[in-house]
Scaffold this motif. Structure first.
Motif, PDB file in Angstrom:
ATOM      1  N   PHE A  92      -0.334 -85.436  72.392  1.00  0.00           N
ATOM      2  CA  PHE A  92      -1.152 -86.167  73.366  1.00  0.00           C
ATOM      3  C   PHE A  92      -0.523 -87.516  73.729  1.00  0.00           C
ATOM      4  N   LYS A  94      -2.045 -90.365  73.829  1.00  0.00           N
ATOM      5  CA  LYS A  94      -2.472 -91.409  72.891  1.00  0.00           C
ATOM      6  C   LYS A  94      -2.351 -90.953  71.440  1.00  0.00           C
ATOM      7  N   HIS A  96      -3.465 -89.339  69.296  1.00  0.00           N
ATOM      8  CA  HIS A  96      -4.636 -88.708  68.668  1.00  0.00           C
ATOM      9  C   HIS A  96      -4.398 -88.352  67.209  1.00  0.00           C
ATOM     10  N   LEU A  97      -3.930 -89.343  66.479  1.00  0.00           N
ATOM     11  CA  LEU A  97      -3.853 -89.175  65.016  1.00  0.00           C
ATOM     12  C   LEU A  97      -5.186 -89.661  64.442  1.00  0.00           C
ATOM     13  N   ILE A  98      -5.566 -89.123  63.296  1.00  0.00           N
ATOM     14  CA  ILE A  98      -6.838 -89.540  62.701  1.00  0.00           C
ATOM     15  C   ILE A  98      -6.581 -90.754  61.816  1.00  0.00           C
ATOM     16  N   LYS A 100      -8.066 -92.582  59.597  1.00  0.00           N
ATOM     17  CA  LYS A 100      -8.360 -92.791  58.170  1.00  0.00           C
ATOM     18  C   LYS A 100      -7.464 -91.944  57.258  1.00  0.00           C
ATOM     19  N   TYR A 101      -6.736 -90.991  57.859  1.00  0.00           N
ATOM     20  CA  TYR A 101      -5.829 -90.175  57.050  1.00  0.00           C
ATOM     21  C   TYR A 101      -4.421 -90.762  57.100  1.00  0.00           C
ATOM     22  N   GLN A 105      -1.253 -86.609  55.604  1.00  0.00           N
ATOM     23  CA  GLN A 105      -2.516 -85.866  55.761  1.00  0.00           C
ATOM     24  C   GLN A 105      -2.724 -85.423  57.204  1.00  0.00           C
ATOM     25  N   MET A 109      -2.861 -81.298  58.555  1.00  0.00           N
ATOM     26  CA  MET A 109      -4.141 -80.799  59.049  1.00  0.00           C
ATOM     27  C   MET A 109      -4.087 -79.397  59.670  1.00  0.00           C
ATOM     28  N   PRO A 110      -3.149 -79.105  60.596  1.00  0.00           N
ATOM     29  CA  PRO A 110      -3.145 -77.749  61.180  1.00  0.00           C
ATOM     30  C   PRO A 110      -2.969 -76.658  60.123  1.00  0.00           C
ATOM     31  N   LEU A 112      -3.896 -76.931  56.895  1.00  0.00           N
ATOM     32  CA  LEU A 112      -5.130 -76.847  56.111  1.00  0.00           C
ATOM     33  C   LEU A 112      -6.170 -76.027  56.863  1.00  0.00           C
ATOM     34  N   SER A 118      -3.537 -77.303  49.851  1.00  0.00           N
ATOM     35  CA  SER A 118      -3.071 -78.647  50.197  1.00  0.00           C
ATOM     36  C   SER A 118      -1.665 -78.893  49.650  1.00  0.00           C
ATOM     37  N   LYS A 141      -0.829 -95.317  56.999  1.00  0.00           N
ATOM     38  CA  LYS A 141      -1.896 -94.950  57.934  1.00  0.00           C
ATOM     39  C   LYS A 141      -1.331 -95.139  59.348  1.00  0.00           C
ATOM     40  N   ARG A 157       3.149 -83.043  63.644  1.00  0.00           N
ATOM     41  CA  ARG A 157       1.898 -82.286  63.492  1.00  0.00           C
ATOM     42  C   ARG A 157       1.891 -81.066  64.425  1.00  0.00           C
TER      43      ARG A 157
END
Lengths: 233, 457
Positions: A92, A94, A96-98, A100-101, A105, A109-110, A112, A118, A141, A157
């Motif tokens: 994306f 922007k 679009h990383l999360i 807090k992870y 992590q 994600m994909p 998991l 994990s 982070k 990712r």
């Protein structure tokens, strides 16, 4: 070459009271494995809508769409969700990383979601990040990274699940030109390694890094070189 | 996604929002603590009732004089005073003829001060009937009548109680104890159990023997232990009584007499040497068939009405008392459960609001997860588990707080009997609240489309 995307005569419109606004007017597109395609169009041309449909995130009223041979137009929500995870890697504008992870992590994600343990997911994600020269930032982070680094993480990712298609939406839009060029170079390298890439952009310079360019104007798609509307951009 | 991995995501979210989780769970903490206390108070009420009635037969019946002094006065004034023959002047002397507590030896209570000593025996019955208006004192002949005329009675006894000055054993000065004058049947009526010795007999009653059966605590207080009380004697109101029996520790009872602290003596002995004429009697009886309690009560009243036509009586049975007390304890429990439910609903609404805010804050995250292939079910599960975690966490803390508060609440004099099931129920309620109130926000999160979620920054 295997066909990754086959779109036939897709129409998409939004109801606005009694009127409707047609944003895609009979779009057809084919993308083969190993291609690097740029969909070039100005703001409001329908390119984001097309990207969302290609990315199995939006529906359409008419037409047919096959992704890696699977009929997306016949799929329910659960099947579309599966296709997003298994066949598409999103990049994306922007990132679009999360937030807090950690970097690791986020990249895990994909995998998991796909049901990996994990431990296994971390192993594969770390490998991918190493490949993208982000191996020393695993526990950081996202807000501790520069824009270019965040986009690298987002690319890692997108790649980690070995999708058939990398779908990038204005991947350099939030980056300075030098970093943007680095990212585009990375795309070229990935394409050379066999990855199929579809990139949405409004910038001809960016699009020129792709091997093939299609233009979208007012909901209609034109191959590069077609006269009339393409030259008016 | 594997369930464990969803749990891991939930854990990361919880850790990232520690203070929010703590504040959100406060409502549930209060709700759970309330549940624990409610159950402890409710059960405490039941324990109280059980404790009070444990020595009473379900078929036990108590008969007391039901007419109040005011009612008697009104009736007397209505009748224009006491009829001639019973009184020297045929009218009520000012301030002189009211019952002063004197009991008539023949069994019918007499006015102590106003009664002429010249009342003849021929007038005795009519006079006695009139005197019913003032004071009725049950007698052994009433007991005989009940025993002979009322079927389905297994035991019946007179009972009178009052304070008496006791000296003896280790006591250095006279100490007041409850003295109970009763009959041998009383032992079965109140289910009294003897640790040492025997209860007094009918013979002791007839002979007005100065014998006593003392309660467990009284024995401990007077002689240091129940064991040492055996074969000893005590002074009650200055007269020596041989201790013939010591009761087991019995706990409290509803009739107001605690057997542990009481001293039992034969009724006639108590009347003659301890209470004198200042005695208020009641009758205790036990119906042999619990189903016949009502009939037995009616029959007893009929017999007593025959003996004292102008008196009224209050008859109560232990079963009704127990029922009323249990009902009252249950009502209290229901009221407290209603309060706890309200607290839980408020706590649940708190969780729901916080989750709604959380869904709003994390819309972009939900969009990313959905774009990456997270299913509706996984998003729903993640948010539901998050609300459940908050609720369970609050529930467990609340249970701890509830149990910790028990001794503090006990200081107020309430009887609390905490139960482990209270803790389990509180946590279950908390989980239920988390699930019910967490579901809607979780559902809202799960049905967000990835495009919509990603576009909301």
């Amino acid at each position: 070459m295997e066909q990754v995307i086959k779109i036939e005569n897709i129409h998409k419109w939004y109801k606005m009271g009694e009127n409707s606004l047609e944003v895609l007017k009979g779009v057809s597109l084919e993308v083969s494995e190993g291609e690097f395609l740029a969909i070039l169009g100005p703001s409001g041309s329908g390119k984001s809508t097309l990207m969302n449909i290609i990315g199995c995130m939006d529906d359409f009223q008419e037409g047919q769409y096959w992704l890696t041979g699977e009929p997306v137009h016949e799929m329910n929500d659960a099947q579309l969700t599966y296709m997003r995870n298994a066949q598409i890697g999103f990049i994306f504008q922007k990132y679009h990383l999360i937030g807090k992870y950690t970097v690791l992590q986020n990249v895990m994600m994909p995998l998991l979601i796909r049901g990996y343990s994990s431990h296994k997911a971390a192993e594969i994600a770390a490998e991918k990040l190493e490949m993208l020269e982000m191996g020393n930032r695993l526990s950081h982070k996202p807000n501790e990274l520069s824009g270019g680094q965040q986009q690298r993480v987002a690319i890692a990712r997108a790649l980690v699940g070995h999708p058939k298609l990398l779908l990038a939406d204005e991947p350099t839009g939030a980056l300075d030109s030098a970093t943007g060029k680095e990212v585009l170079k990375l795309f070229e390298e990935l394409n050379e390694k066999g990855h199929t890439i579809v990139m949405i952009t409004h910038d001809l310079q960016v699009a020129s890094h792709a091997k093939r360019i299609v233009k979208i104007i007012d909901g209609e798609l034109f191959e590069e070189g077609e006269p009339a509307k393409a030259s008016s951009m | 996604m594997k369930f464990f991995e969803i749990l891991r995501l939930v854990w990361v979210n919880i850790i990232e929002n520690k203070s929010k989780v703590l504040l959100t769970s406060l409502g549930i903490v209060v709700g759970s603590a309330t549940i624990v206390l409610v159950i402890a108070i409710g059960h405490g009420g039941q324990v109280d009732v059980e404790e009070q009635f444990k020595n009473l037969n379900v078929g036990a019946i108590e008969v007391t004089i039901g007419q109040s002094l005011d009612a008697m006065m009104d009736k007397m004034m209505e009748n224009g005073g006491i009829a001639p023959g019973g009184m020297p002047n045929g009218a009520m002397p000012s301030g002189g003829n009211m019952p002063s507590g004197g009991g008539m030896p023949s069994g019918v209570g007499m006015a102590g001060g106003g009664m002429s000593s010249g009342a003849g025996s021929s007038n005795r019955n009519s006079f006695a009937a009139r005197q019913n208006n003032f004071r009725v004192e049950f007698t052994a002949s009433d007991i005989e009548d009940i025993r002979n005329l009322v079927p389905n009675i297994s035991a019946v006894s007179l009972l009178a109680s009052g304070d008496g000055a006791v000296l003896g054993g280790d006591l250095e000065e006279e100490t007041t104890y409850t003295i109970v004058g009763t009959m041998s049947d009383y032992v079965s009526i109140s289910n009294l159990e003897l640790l040492y010795g025997d209860f007094f007999t009918d013979e002791d009653l007839e002979n007005k023997s100065k014998v006593a059966v003392i309660g467990y605590t009284a024995a401990q207080e007077i002689f240091g232990s129940a064991y040492y009380a055996q074969g000893q004697s005590i002074q009650i109101e200055g007269k020596n009584y041989d201790i013939v029996g010591i009761l087991k520790s019995m706990g409290t009872v509803s009739s107001g007499i605690s057997p542990d602290e009481a001293i039992y003596v034969p009724y006639d002995t108590a009347k003659k040497f301890i209470f004198g004429n200042n005695i208020e009697t009641q009758i205790s009886a036990v119906a042999s068939d619990v189903k016949q309690v009502k009939t037995v009560m009616d029959n007893i009243e009929t017999v007593l009405k025959e003996n004292y036509p102008n008196a009224s009586f209050t008859l109560t049975d232990a079963g009704s008392k127990m029922e009323a007390a249990t009902e009252s304890a249950n009502t209290l429990s229901m009221l407290l459960i209603a309060v706890a439910s309200i607290v839980f609903i408020v706590g649940g609404i708190g969780i729901m609001n916080v989750l709604f805010v959380s869904v709003k804050e994390r819309t972009s995250e939900i969009g990313i997860l959905k774009a990456l292939g997270c299913s509706r079910r996984e998003i729903l599960l993640e948010f539901l588990m998050e609300s459940n975690f908050i609720a369970t966490f609050g529930g467990i803390i609340g249970v701890g707080v509830g149990f910790a508060l028990v001794p503090i609440v006990k200081m107020t004099g309430m009887t609390l009997a905490p139960l482990p099931i209270g803790g389990i129920l509180a946590v279950l309620f908390a989980v239920l609240t988390g699930t019910v109130f967490g579901f809607y926000p979780a559902y809202k999160a799960s049905v967000l489309t990835p495009i919509k979620a990603l576009s909301e920054e």
